[in-house]
Design a protein around this motif. Structure first.
Motif, short mmCIF file in Angstrom:
data_model
loop_
_atom_site.label_atom_id
_atom_site.label_comp_id
_atom_site.label_asym_id
_atom_site.label_seq_id
_atom_site.Cartn_x
_atom_site.Cartn_y
_atom_site.Cartn_z
N LYS A 180 49.00 34.10 52.71
CA LYS A 180 48.51 36.07 53.08
C LYS A 180 49.58 36.44 53.46
O LYS A 180 49.01 37.39 53.72
CB LYS A 180 47.44 35.11 53.44
CG LYS A 180 46.84 36.04 54.96
CD LYS A 180 45.46 35.80 55.68
CE LYS A 180 45.14 37.16 56.32
NZ LYS A 180 43.89 36.89 57.59
N SER A 183 51.81 37.65 50.94
CA SER A 183 51.28 38.31 49.79
C SER A 183 50.59 39.90 50.30
O SER A 183 50.78 40.59 50.32
CB SER A 183 50.43 37.58 49.18
OG SER A 183 48.79 37.38 50.01
N SER A 184 50.66 39.95 51.74
CA SER A 184 49.74 41.05 52.33
C SER A 184 51.58 41.91 52.51
O SER A 184 51.70 43.13 52.48
CB SER A 184 49.67 40.73 54.26
OG SER A 184 48.28 40.35 53.97
N PRO A 187 53.14 43.39 48.61
CA PRO A 187 51.52 43.35 47.37
C PRO A 187 52.17 43.17 46.06
O PRO A 187 50.84 43.11 45.37
CB PRO A 187 50.89 44.29 47.94
CG PRO A 187 51.88 45.11 48.81
CD PRO A 187 52.89 44.42 49.29
N SER A 190 52.40 38.13 42.35
CA SER A 190 50.96 37.45 42.56
C SER A 190 52.05 35.91 42.28
O SER A 190 52.55 35.33 41.44
CB SER A 190 51.17 37.25 40.56
OG SER A 190 51.10 39.40 40.67
N GLY A 209 44.95 34.97 48.84
CA GLY A 209 45.54 35.84 48.27
C GLY A 209 46.85 35.24 47.46
O GLY A 209 47.14 36.00 46.45
N TYR A 250 41.39 37.70 39.30
CA TYR A 250 42.30 37.71 40.06
C TYR A 250 42.45 39.86 40.35
O TYR A 250 42.57 39.77 38.43
CB TYR A 250 43.61 37.18 40.29
CG TYR A 250 45.01 37.88 40.81
CD1 TYR A 250 44.82 37.83 42.50
CD2 TYR A 250 45.60 38.23 40.26
CE1 TYR A 250 46.08 38.65 42.71
CE2 TYR A 250 46.90 38.46 40.88
CZ TYR A 250 46.83 38.58 42.09
OH TYR A 250 47.55 39.19 42.39
N ASN A 253 47.86 43.09 39.43
CA ASN A 253 49.11 44.84 39.94
C ASN A 253 49.26 45.35 39.13
O ASN A 253 49.20 44.67 37.71
CB ASN A 253 49.99 44.24 40.25
CG ASN A 253 49.86 43.22 41.86
OD1 ASN A 253 48.76 43.05 43.12
ND2 ASN A 253 50.77 42.21 42.25
#
Length: 253
Positions: A180, A183-184, A187, A190, A209, A250, A253
């Motif tokens: 988390k 990935s925060s 972003p 993957s 995430g 998912y 991106n």
């Protein structure tokens, strides 16, 4: 927020440049895949979100164990080169499940390993550590490579080199909360955790995430395999997928 967006755009530009250079040399490369192939593999990972990662001590156990995982609901299968006759088994499953179960090859350590796996029918390549030469070889050919990384720095470098998914290996303290946090902050990554993912927490990693997860020993219980209890492997698979499916696909991106 502005800094996060800027960082994401900067990383995406770097990766786009890598992909552009790959396209420029495509005509002279062997084992070239199309961008449609590339995106189909990523879409399958985004849809299913869980991969069965198999290594067995004997060749005989390999197809039985992987069949049990598929019977239990897995639709992505990774055969590792540490398994005897790995590529033969991979080729058999690719032929048997073409268009249904996606098969790939792990423990790839060189471009030649990757080439051999692709020749056998692998649809994606997994490395245990971050190997720039393998990532580049795959990126030039529109082949999805998922390299092993343990730090955010390695993950960013893998992404910039052309790896669209980054395997978290070995496991890290904090598990889902680590995912988390990273990935925060980053972003555009993957993240695909493997070590540390078990039958109960697979869904937690995804909720925090992770793009997808890989299941190794918790799915393919070595004791169950040793005694030939493949029904237990199928039950393990059912339990994992019951935790994964409710999270949903998912968003790439």
């Amino acid at each position: 927020m502005a800094l996060r967006i800027a960082a994401s755009r900067s990383a995406m530009r770097a990766t786009t440049a890598t992909r552009a250079m790959s396209t420029a040399t495509a005509d002279s490369l062997d084992r070239m895949h199309t961008t449609e192939n590339f995106n189909a593999v990523l879409n399958k990972f985004a849809e299913i979100r869980a991969c069965a990662v198999l290594r067995t001590a004997t060749s005989e156990a390999c197809p039985k164990a992987m069949q049990a995982a598929i019977d239990g609901g897995f639709k992505i299968a990774e055969f590792t080169l540490t398994t005897p006759d790995c590529l033969d088994h991979l080729a058999d499953f690719r032929q048997k499940y073409e268009g249904d179960v996606m098969v790939g090859c792990g423990t790839i350590l060189s471009p030649q390993d990757a080439a051999d796996a692709i020749d056998a029918g692998a649809e994606f390549i997994i490395t245990p550590v971050m190997l720039p030469d393998v990532i580049q070889w795959c990126a030039e050919r529109n082949i999805v490579c998922v390299p092993g990384c343990q730090t955010p720095t390695e993950m960013v470098n893998a992404y910039r080199a052309g790896a669209p998914l980054q395997k978290l290996f070995p496991g890290v303290a904090g598990g889902p909360m680590w995912v988390k946090a990273v990935s925060s902050a980053l972003p555009f990554l993957s993240i695909n955790p493997t070590s540390g993912v078990d039958l109960d927490n697979a869904g937690d990693y995804l909720k925090m995430g992770a793009a997808s997860v890989g299941l190794v020993a918790p799915l393919f219980d070595p004791e169950a395999i040793a005694r030939g209890d493949y029904d237990q492997i199928a039950k393990n698979a059912e339990k994992v997928m019951a935790n994964v499916r409710p999270v949903g696909p998912y968003v790439r991106n």
